[in-house]
Write a protein that holds these residues in place. Structure first.
Motif, PDB file in Angstrom:
ATOM      1  N   ALA A   1     -35.152   1.564 -24.148  1.00  0.00           N
ATOM      2  CA  ALA A   1     -34.914   0.169 -24.534  1.00  0.00           C
ATOM      3  C   ALA A   1     -33.510   0.011 -25.111  1.00  0.00           C
ATOM      4  O   ALA A   1     -32.809  -0.968 -24.820  1.00  0.00           O
ATOM      5  N   GLN A   2     -33.080   0.971 -25.909  1.00  0.00           N
ATOM      6  CA  GLN A   2     -31.745   0.879 -26.492  1.00  0.00           C
ATOM      7  C   GLN A   2     -30.661   1.036 -25.422  1.00  0.00           C
ATOM      8  O   GLN A   2     -29.628   0.366 -25.483  1.00  0.00           O
TER       9      GLN A   2
ATOM     10  N   LEU B   1     -38.266   3.901 -26.938  1.00  0.00           N
ATOM     11  CA  LEU B   1     -37.255   3.231 -27.756  1.00  0.00           C
ATOM     12  C   LEU B   1     -35.837   3.577 -27.292  1.00  0.00           C
ATOM     13  O   LEU B   1     -34.947   2.721 -27.304  1.00  0.00           O
TER      14      LEU B   1
ATOM     15  N   LEU C   1     -33.673  -1.128 -33.063  1.00  0.00           N
ATOM     16  CA  LEU C   1     -34.299  -0.048 -32.294  1.00  0.00           C
ATOM     17  C   LEU C   1     -34.008   1.316 -32.911  1.00  0.00           C
ATOM     18  O   LEU C   1     -34.861   2.208 -32.899  1.00  0.00           O
TER      19      LEU C   1
END
Length: 132
Positions: free
Chosen positions: A71-72, A68, A43
């Motif tokens: 998500a990380q 992103l 990511l």
């Protein structure tokens, strides 16, 4: 206790970041950390690629970076902080939610105060006339 359940044939689901006590499954725990590391690194690389390349429409780059980043954060919460939906991590989830609330209050309060100061402040030329 977990090995007793597995030995009796009862299968139960384990969240990706869920950690079991005891040293019987060290390789499974290490595998979870390695998977988390690979996903987080991927990511991060995707974030740098999205920011540096021209394959994404320019106004959409900030949105892609935010997606992103979220998500990380999820990867870190699950694989490294072991936040799962199990009953054992209820206190962890409540502490995380309280921390998010406090950070949100500080940020929103600071923005609100700065906006009010900006709206109620005199223009610079009037301030300079008051000082002289």
């Amino acid at each position: 206790m977990a090995s007793d359940l597995e030995a009796s044939g009862d299968r139960f689901e384990v969240a990706p970041g869920d950690e079991r006590l005891g040293g019987a499954h060290v390789s499974r725990d290490i595998r979870g950390y390695v998977i988390g590391l690979v996903l987080a690194t991927g990511l991060t690389a995707a974030s740098f690629y999205a920011a540096a390349s021209h394959t994404i429409w320019a106004p959409a780059i900030p949105v892609a970076l935010v997606v992103l980043a979220i998500a990380q954060m999820g990867i870190h919460l699950v694989f490294f902080l072991h936040i799962s939906t199990g009953p054992d991590s209820t206190n962890n989830i409540l502490a995380l939610a309280f921390g998010v609330l406090i950070v949100a209050l500080v940020i929103i309060g600071s923005i609100w105060i700065m906006a009010n100061l900006n709206g109620n402040m005199l223009p610079m030329d009037q301030l300079m006339q008051m000082q002289s």
